[in-house]
Design a protein around this motif. Structure first.
Motif, PDB file in Angstrom:
ATOM      1  N   ILE A  91       0.835  -1.204   0.000  1.00  0.00           N
ATOM      2  CA  ILE A  91       0.000   0.000   0.000  1.00  0.00           C
ATOM      3  C   ILE A  91       0.867   1.251   0.000  1.00  0.00           C
ATOM      4  CG2 ILE A  91      -1.626   1.343   1.393  1.00  0.00           C
ATOM      5  CD1 ILE A  91      -2.859  -1.353   2.254  1.00  0.00           C
ATOM      6  N   LEU A  92       1.912   1.268   0.831  1.00  0.00           N
ATOM      7  CA  LEU A  92       2.797   2.430   0.889  1.00  0.00           C
ATOM      8  C   LEU A  92       3.544   2.639  -0.429  1.00  0.00           C
ATOM      9  CD1 LEU A  92       4.228   2.154   4.496  1.00  0.00           C
ATOM     10  CD2 LEU A  92       2.660   3.877   3.619  1.00  0.00           C
ATOM     11  N   ALA A  93       3.949   1.551  -1.080  1.00  0.00           N
ATOM     12  CA  ALA A  93       4.623   1.668  -2.374  1.00  0.00           C
ATOM     13  C   ALA A  93       3.678   2.270  -3.417  1.00  0.00           C
ATOM     14  CB  ALA A  93       5.125   0.302  -2.831  1.00  0.00           C
ATOM     15  N   ALA A  94       2.432   1.817  -3.416  1.00  0.00           N
ATOM     16  CA  ALA A  94       1.450   2.361  -4.366  1.00  0.00           C
ATOM     17  C   ALA A  94       1.199   3.838  -4.088  1.00  0.00           C
ATOM     18  CB  ALA A  94       0.141   1.578  -4.279  1.00  0.00           C
ATOM     19  N   MET A  95       1.115   4.213  -2.811  1.00  0.00           N
ATOM     20  CA  MET A  95       0.905   5.620  -2.458  1.00  0.00           C
ATOM     21  C   MET A  95       2.091   6.465  -2.893  1.00  0.00           C
ATOM     22  SD  MET A  95      -0.857   5.214   1.292  1.00  0.00           S
ATOM     23  CE  MET A  95      -0.718   6.929   1.699  1.00  0.00           C
ATOM     24  N   SER A  96       3.289   5.952  -2.744  1.00  0.00           N
ATOM     25  CA  SER A  96       4.490   6.683  -3.142  1.00  0.00           C
ATOM     26  C   SER A  96       4.514   6.907  -4.658  1.00  0.00           C
ATOM     27  CB  SER A  96       5.724   5.903  -2.705  1.00  0.00           C
ATOM     28  OG  SER A  96       6.888   6.543  -3.145  1.00  0.00           O
ATOM     29  N   LYS A  97       4.129   5.876  -5.414  1.00  0.00           N
ATOM     30  CA  LYS A  97       4.077   6.017  -6.870  1.00  0.00           C
ATOM     31  C   LYS A  97       3.061   7.081  -7.279  1.00  0.00           C
ATOM     32  CE  LYS A  97       5.476   1.319  -8.024  1.00  0.00           C
ATOM     33  NZ  LYS A  97       5.051   0.033  -8.576  1.00  0.00           N
ATOM     34  N   ARG A  98       1.883   7.064  -6.627  1.00  0.00           N
ATOM     35  CA  ARG A  98       0.863   8.074  -6.934  1.00  0.00           C
ATOM     36  C   ARG A  98       1.353   9.475  -6.607  1.00  0.00           C
ATOM     37  NH1 ARG A  98      -3.743   5.232  -3.954  1.00  0.00           N
ATOM     38  NH2 ARG A  98      -4.083   3.442  -5.274  1.00  0.00           N
ATOM     39  N   MET A  99       2.053   9.611  -5.476  1.00  0.00           N
ATOM     40  CA  MET A  99       2.581  10.914  -5.083  1.00  0.00           C
ATOM     41  C   MET A  99       3.563  11.436  -6.131  1.00  0.00           C
ATOM     42  SD  MET A  99       3.412  11.414  -1.020  1.00  0.00           S
ATOM     43  CE  MET A  99       5.102  11.067  -1.273  1.00  0.00           C
ATOM     44  N   ASP A 100       4.470  10.580  -6.576  1.00  0.00           N
ATOM     45  CA  ASP A 100       5.443  10.993  -7.590  1.00  0.00           C
ATOM     46  C   ASP A 100       4.743  11.376  -8.892  1.00  0.00           C
ATOM     47  OD1 ASP A 100       7.532  10.578  -5.854  1.00  0.00           O
ATOM     48  OD2 ASP A 100       8.012   8.568  -6.623  1.00  0.00           O
TER      49      ASP A 100
END
Length: 127
Positions: A91-100
């Motif tokens: 979940i955190l990896a997906a959130m980081s990708k969305r943020m970028d």
């Protein structure tokens, strides 16, 4: 005692099957079922410890077995925690990708607006 022990073994088997089945269900249903399963496991562990106290000829052996079982319960609990940590990482990896991705989109919009303003100023000042 042997009938009780076979019943306890059968109950352990059923609880394991129910646990596997509950983990494969939808999250909305899964949480409630896993909570009930924890209660069942707790009750079964109480029955098992009482059975060992009754059937153990010597108190040291019973205490030793209880300590060993407590270690096994901790291991099973850690397995569940490991699963949750893995899900959290995803979940955190997906959130980081969305943020970028959102940062790049906002940067592109800002660049386009600055270019549009410069283009408008050029045509206003040139004429």
């Amino acid at each position: 005692l042997s009938e009780i022990q076979s019943g306890v073994e059968e109950a352990e088997s059923l609880i394991r099957k129910m646990d596997l089945e509950a983990r494969s269900l939808q999250p909305s249903v899964k949480a409630g079922l896993l909570a009930k399963l924890r209660e069942y496991k707790s009750d079964l562990n109480n029955v098992k410890s009482e059975l060992k106290r009754i059937s153990a000829p010597n108190a040291r052996q019973a205490t030793r077995e209880e300590l060993l079982e407590a270690g096994m319960a901790d291991t099973l609990a850690l397995h569940g925690v490991d699963d949750n940590v893995g899900k959290s990482k995803k979940i955190l990896a997906a959130m980081s990708k969305r943020m970028d991705r959102n940062k790049w989109i906002i940067g592109g919009i800002i660049t386009a607006l600055v270019l549009a303003i410069l283009l408008i100023l050029y045509f206003k000042l040139a004429h």
